[in-house]
Design an enzyme around this catalytic site. Structure first.
Site, PDB file in Angstrom:
ATOM      1  N   HIS A 138      -8.021 -14.046  18.634  1.00 54.63           N
ATOM      2  CA  HIS A 138      -7.217 -12.846  18.842  1.00 54.63           C
ATOM      3  C   HIS A 138      -6.312 -12.542  17.649  1.00 54.63           C
ATOM      4  CE1 HIS A 138      -7.386 -14.342  23.261  1.00 54.63           C
ATOM      5  NE2 HIS A 138      -8.440 -13.600  22.993  1.00 54.63           N
TER       6      HIS A 138
ATOM      7  N   LYS B  55       2.515 -15.987  13.400  1.00 53.30           N
ATOM      8  CA  LYS B  55       2.845 -16.854  14.533  1.00 53.30           C
ATOM      9  C   LYS B  55       3.129 -18.269  14.056  1.00 53.30           C
ATOM     10  CE  LYS B  55      -0.537 -14.456  17.403  1.00 53.30           C
ATOM     11  NZ  LYS B  55      -1.862 -14.574  17.989  1.00 53.30           N
TER      12      LYS B  55
ATOM     13  N   TYR C 232       3.774 -19.915  21.379  1.00 49.94           N
ATOM     14  CA  TYR C 232       3.606 -19.018  20.243  1.00 49.94           C
ATOM     15  C   TYR C 232       4.962 -18.398  19.934  1.00 49.94           C
ATOM     16  CZ  TYR C 232      -0.922 -18.468  22.790  1.00 49.94           C
ATOM     17  OH  TYR C 232      -2.081 -18.652  23.492  1.00 49.94           O
TER      18      TYR C 232
ATOM     19  N   GLU D  79      -4.438  -4.785  20.362  1.00 53.44           N
ATOM     20  CA  GLU D  79      -5.227  -6.015  20.503  1.00 53.44           C
ATOM     21  C   GLU D  79      -6.493  -5.931  19.668  1.00 53.44           C
ATOM     22  OE1 GLU D  79      -6.219  -6.431  24.640  1.00 53.44           O
ATOM     23  OE2 GLU D  79      -4.379  -7.511  25.071  1.00 53.44           O
TER      24      GLU D  79
ATOM     25  N   ASP E 153     -13.088 -12.231  26.172  1.00 54.03           N
ATOM     26  CA  ASP E 153     -13.370 -12.936  24.920  1.00 54.03           C
ATOM     27  C   ASP E 153     -14.861 -13.096  24.652  1.00 54.03           C
ATOM     28  OD1 ASP E 153     -10.677 -13.080  24.475  1.00 54.03           O
ATOM     29  OD2 ASP E 153     -10.495 -15.229  24.869  1.00 54.03           O
TER      30      ASP E 153
END
Length: 180
Positions: A61, A71, A131, A142, A167
């Site tokens: 992702h 992140k 995260y 996204e 996914d």
């Protein structure tokens, strides 16, 4: 803290110093001053947490600009194999990936820069993954890549992961047009 650089530019593993005694342990999980010293100067805005059964695979992702995110990821319970894929157009390592085993016992973290797809597989039951994100989540931003794309050739270390329906239908690298 110990720093490990990866062949993919700007990907860094951080292992903080842990102060342990008979009572338990203490560590700093984040210090803007310390992280700036290794080039991580992002303003982190949102923390996320996921809990996964063993063999759950989440990814790959990312968030598209203008909501792209750097992140800092870690595991607070259990163990996970973390994967990052360089999706920065023009990068000499475009389409290449790196892996890191994140362990609660080790308390290590991985810095995932903007322009990387990210995923992980839980290696232990009840793995809790955190995260720290440099931007807010935005559903319309996204993006993702197919976790088992043969062109990427990622060895996830397990044969039959539990993967979400979402996914399973992400594009392959060949079908993908990078927004970075």
């Amino acid at each position: 803290m110990q720093i490990k650089n990866y062949p993919l530019a700007d990907v860094v593993e951080i292992t903080p110093r842990v102060f342990a005694d008979e009572r338990g342990a203490f560590l700093e999980t984040f210090s803007a001053k310390e992280y700036a010293g290794i080039g991580i100067t992002h303003n982190f805005m949102q923390d996320n947490l996921s809990v996964s059964k063993k063999d759950v695979l989440r990814g790959l992702h990312f968030q598209k600009p203008p909501f792209a995110q750097a992140k800092i990821v870690s595991v607070v319970v259990g163990k996970a194999q973390d994967v990052v894929v360089d999706i920065r157009r023009g990068s000499p390592t475009y389409g290449q990936y790196a892996t890191c085993i994140l362990e609660a016992e080790k308390r290590n973290q991985l810095f995932v820069p903007v322009g990387f797809a990210h995923g992980f597989v839980a290696l232990e039951e009840g793995t809790i993954f955190t995260y720290k994100c440099s931007n807010y989540y935005n559903k319309e931003s996204e993006g993702g890549l197919l976790w088992n794309d043969p062109a990427l050739g990622i060895d996830w270390g397990i044969e039959n992961p539990l993967v979400s329906e979402k996914d399973e239908v992400l594009p392959t690298l060949a079908e993908f047009e990078s927004p970075f």
